[in-house]
Design a protein around this motif. Sequence first.
Motif, PDB file in Angstrom:
ATOM      1  N   VAL A 135       0.821  -1.274  -0.142  1.00 54.97           N
ATOM      2  CA  VAL A 135      -0.114   0.044   0.067  1.00 54.97           C
ATOM      3  C   VAL A 135       0.851   1.297   0.068  1.00 54.97           C
ATOM      4  CG1 VAL A 135      -1.817   1.221   1.301  1.00 54.97           C
ATOM      5  CG2 VAL A 135      -1.832  -1.144   1.120  1.00 54.97           C
ATOM      6  N   SER A 136       0.638   2.211  -0.989  1.00 53.50           N
ATOM      7  CA  SER A 136       1.343   3.523  -0.713  1.00 53.50           C
ATOM      8  C   SER A 136       0.432   4.501  -0.993  1.00 53.50           C
ATOM      9  CB  SER A 136       2.335   3.431  -2.026  1.00 53.50           C
ATOM     10  OG  SER A 136       1.727   3.296  -3.399  1.00 53.50           O
ATOM     11  N   VAL A 137       0.574   5.539  -0.670  1.00 54.28           N
ATOM     12  CA  VAL A 137      -0.019   7.014  -0.849  1.00 54.28           C
ATOM     13  C   VAL A 137      -0.043   7.513  -2.171  1.00 54.28           C
ATOM     14  CG1 VAL A 137      -0.494   9.513   0.073  1.00 54.28           C
ATOM     15  CG2 VAL A 137       0.144   7.519   1.665  1.00 54.28           C
ATOM     16  N   LEU A 138      -0.861   7.834  -2.849  1.00 55.01           N
ATOM     17  CA  LEU A 138      -1.205   8.441  -4.345  1.00 55.01           C
ATOM     18  C   LEU A 138      -1.103  10.050  -4.169  1.00 55.01           C
ATOM     19  CD1 LEU A 138      -4.079   6.517  -5.949  1.00 55.01           C
ATOM     20  CD2 LEU A 138      -1.582   6.056  -6.095  1.00 55.01           C
ATOM     21  N   SER A 139      -0.170  10.757  -4.870  1.00 53.27           N
ATOM     22  CA  SER A 139      -0.207  12.092  -5.240  1.00 53.27           C
ATOM     23  C   SER A 139      -1.386  12.713  -5.783  1.00 53.27           C
ATOM     24  CB  SER A 139       0.869  12.525  -6.025  1.00 53.27           C
ATOM     25  OG  SER A 139       0.652  11.998  -7.191  1.00 53.27           O
ATOM     26  N   LYS A 140      -1.879  13.845  -5.657  1.00 54.85           N
ATOM     27  CA  LYS A 140      -2.791  14.374  -6.193  1.00 54.85           C
ATOM     28  C   LYS A 140      -2.863  14.270  -7.620  1.00 54.85           C
ATOM     29  CE  LYS A 140      -4.603  17.062  -2.709  1.00 54.85           C
ATOM     30  NZ  LYS A 140      -5.885  16.689  -2.089  1.00 54.85           N
ATOM     31  N   GLN A 141      -1.864  14.188  -8.349  1.00 60.97           N
ATOM     32  CA  GLN A 141      -1.812  14.130  -9.722  1.00 60.97           C
ATOM     33  C   GLN A 141      -2.121  12.466 -10.073  1.00 60.97           C
ATOM     34  OE1 GLN A 141      -1.904  16.100 -12.113  1.00 60.97           O
ATOM     35  NE2 GLN A 141      -2.218  14.630 -13.622  1.00 60.97           N
ATOM     36  N   GLU A 142      -1.773  11.629  -9.289  1.00 62.46           N
ATOM     37  CA  GLU A 142      -1.798  10.126  -9.584  1.00 62.46           C
ATOM     38  C   GLU A 142      -3.100   9.914  -9.227  1.00 62.46           C
ATOM     39  OE1 GLU A 142       2.316   8.080  -8.117  1.00 62.46           O
ATOM     40  OE2 GLU A 142       1.015   8.937  -6.769  1.00 62.46           O
ATOM     41  N   GLN A 143      -4.042  10.644  -8.197  1.00 60.23           N
ATOM     42  CA  GLN A 143      -5.314  10.306  -7.989  1.00 60.23           C
ATOM     43  C   GLN A 143      -6.338  10.715  -9.211  1.00 60.23           C
ATOM     44  OE1 GLN A 143      -6.448  12.072  -4.385  1.00 60.23           O
ATOM     45  NE2 GLN A 143      -4.717  11.333  -3.057  1.00 60.23           N
ATOM     46  N   LYS A 144      -5.994  11.906  -9.853  1.00 63.97           N
ATOM     47  CA  LYS A 144      -6.545  12.359 -11.021  1.00 63.97           C
ATOM     48  C   LYS A 144      -6.355  11.354 -12.026  1.00 63.97           C
ATOM     49  CE  LYS A 144      -6.149  17.294  -9.730  1.00 63.97           C
ATOM     50  NZ  LYS A 144      -5.624  18.448 -10.252  1.00 63.97           N
ATOM     51  N   ASN A 145      -5.509  10.782 -12.289  1.00 65.21           N
ATOM     52  CA  ASN A 145      -5.234   9.674 -13.391  1.00 65.21           C
ATOM     53  C   ASN A 145      -5.731   8.446 -13.331  1.00 65.21           C
ATOM     54  OD1 ASN A 145      -3.663  11.836 -14.726  1.00 65.21           O
ATOM     55  ND2 ASN A 145      -1.884  11.138 -13.887  1.00 65.21           N
ATOM     56  N   VAL A 146      -6.442   8.279 -12.092  1.00 62.97           N
ATOM     57  CA  VAL A 146      -6.994   6.910 -11.721  1.00 62.97           C
ATOM     58  C   VAL A 146      -8.107   6.853 -12.909  1.00 62.97           C
ATOM     59  CG1 VAL A 146      -8.246   5.328 -10.144  1.00 62.97           C
ATOM     60  CG2 VAL A 146      -6.100   6.560  -9.503  1.00 62.97           C
ATOM     61  N   SER A 147      -8.270   5.470 -13.500  1.00 62.88           N
ATOM     62  CA  SER A 147      -9.264   5.454 -14.344  1.00 62.88           C
ATOM     63  C   SER A 147      -9.911   3.742 -14.191  1.00 62.88           C
ATOM     64  CB  SER A 147      -9.058   5.716 -15.761  1.00 62.88           C
ATOM     65  OG  SER A 147      -7.898   4.682 -15.977  1.00 62.88           O
ATOM     66  N   GLY A 148     -10.793   3.591 -14.683  1.00 59.91           N
ATOM     67  CA  GLY A 148     -11.385   2.159 -14.575  1.00 59.91           C
ATOM     68  C   GLY A 148     -12.900   2.440 -14.416  1.00 59.91           C
ATOM     69  N   GLY A 149     -13.424   1.346 -13.909  1.00 56.38           N
ATOM     70  CA  GLY A 149     -14.852   1.380 -13.622  1.00 56.38           C
ATOM     71  C   GLY A 149     -15.568   0.194 -14.475  1.00 56.38           C
ATOM     72  N   ILE A 150     -16.993   0.297 -14.542  1.00 60.51           N
ATOM     73  CA  ILE A 150     -17.508  -0.854 -15.202  1.00 60.51           C
ATOM     74  C   ILE A 150     -17.953  -0.348 -16.714  1.00 60.51           C
ATOM     75  CG2 ILE A 150     -18.245  -2.250 -13.134  1.00 60.51           C
ATOM     76  CD1 ILE A 150     -20.740  -0.966 -13.069  1.00 60.51           C
ATOM     77  N   GLY A 151     -17.928   0.601 -16.960  1.00 56.75           N
ATOM     78  CA  GLY A 151     -18.130   1.074 -18.331  1.00 56.75           C
ATOM     79  C   GLY A 151     -19.729   1.244 -18.581  1.00 56.75           C
ATOM     80  N   ILE A 152     -20.316   1.709 -17.520  1.00 51.43           N
ATOM     81  CA  ILE A 152     -21.529   2.135 -17.741  1.00 51.43           C
ATOM     82  C   ILE A 152     -21.949   3.603 -17.623  1.00 51.43           C
ATOM     83  CG2 ILE A 152     -22.672   0.005 -17.068  1.00 51.43           C
ATOM     84  CD1 ILE A 152     -23.174   1.310 -14.331  1.00 51.43           C
ATOM     85  N   ASP A 153     -22.757   4.188 -18.272  1.00 54.85           N
ATOM     86  CA  ASP A 153     -23.241   5.575 -18.137  1.00 54.85           C
ATOM     87  C   ASP A 153     -24.498   5.908 -17.590  1.00 54.85           C
ATOM     88  OD1 ASP A 153     -23.233   8.481 -18.409  1.00 54.85           O
ATOM     89  OD2 ASP A 153     -23.285   8.209 -21.082  1.00 54.85           O
ATOM     90  N   LEU A 154     -24.495   6.325 -16.241  1.00 49.90           N
ATOM     91  CA  LEU A 154     -25.753   6.569 -15.530  1.00 49.90           C
ATOM     92  C   LEU A 154     -26.544   7.592 -16.114  1.00 49.90           C
ATOM     93  CD1 LEU A 154     -24.690   5.413 -11.919  1.00 49.90           C
ATOM     94  CD2 LEU A 154     -25.840   4.315 -13.465  1.00 49.90           C
ATOM     95  N   SER A 155     -25.725   8.656 -16.632  1.00 46.97           N
ATOM     96  CA  SER A 155     -26.389   9.819 -17.191  1.00 46.97           C
ATOM     97  C   SER A 155     -27.486   9.519 -18.224  1.00 46.97           C
ATOM     98  CB  SER A 155     -25.526  10.663 -17.959  1.00 46.97           C
ATOM     99  OG  SER A 155     -24.906  10.134 -18.870  1.00 46.97           O
ATOM    100  N   LYS A 156     -27.429   8.138 -18.578  1.00 48.25           N
ATOM    101  CA  LYS A 156     -28.690   7.869 -19.667  1.00 48.25           C
ATOM    102  C   LYS A 156     -29.752   7.190 -18.919  1.00 48.25           C
ATOM    103  CE  LYS A 156     -25.332   6.236 -23.034  1.00 48.25           C
ATOM    104  NZ  LYS A 156     -24.782   5.307 -24.062  1.00 48.25           N
ATOM    105  N   CYS A 157     -29.806   7.201 -17.575  1.00 48.70           N
ATOM    106  CA  CYS A 157     -30.780   6.680 -16.700  1.00 48.70           C
ATOM    107  C   CYS A 157     -31.634   7.758 -16.445  1.00 48.70           C
ATOM    108  CB  CYS A 157     -30.195   5.974 -15.584  1.00 48.70           C
ATOM    109  SG  CYS A 157     -29.169   4.601 -15.892  1.00 48.70           S
TER     110      CYS A 157
END
Length: 63
Positions: free
Chosen positions: A11-33
């Motif tokens: 486990v390590s601490v992420l910098s602010k820039q590293e946190q902004k670069n985190v991506s992923g997810g399940i690929g759904i768009d809840l704005s369509k709901c």
Amino acid sequence: MKKNFLTIPGVSVLSKQEQKNVSGGIGIDLSKCGCDCAARVTGPKYCSFYMACPDVYTCNDEI
């Protein structure tokens, strides 16, 4: 009560820039709901798994 996660191996601490670069997810768009006037969930099929509509008729109500 805060836990010290840095004592966990790998486990390590992420910098602010590293946190902004985190991506992923399940690929759904809840704005369509959404909700229709009869309190039904609208949009793709997955929407009903992630949201619910209030049981209140709110569209074009006239007294």
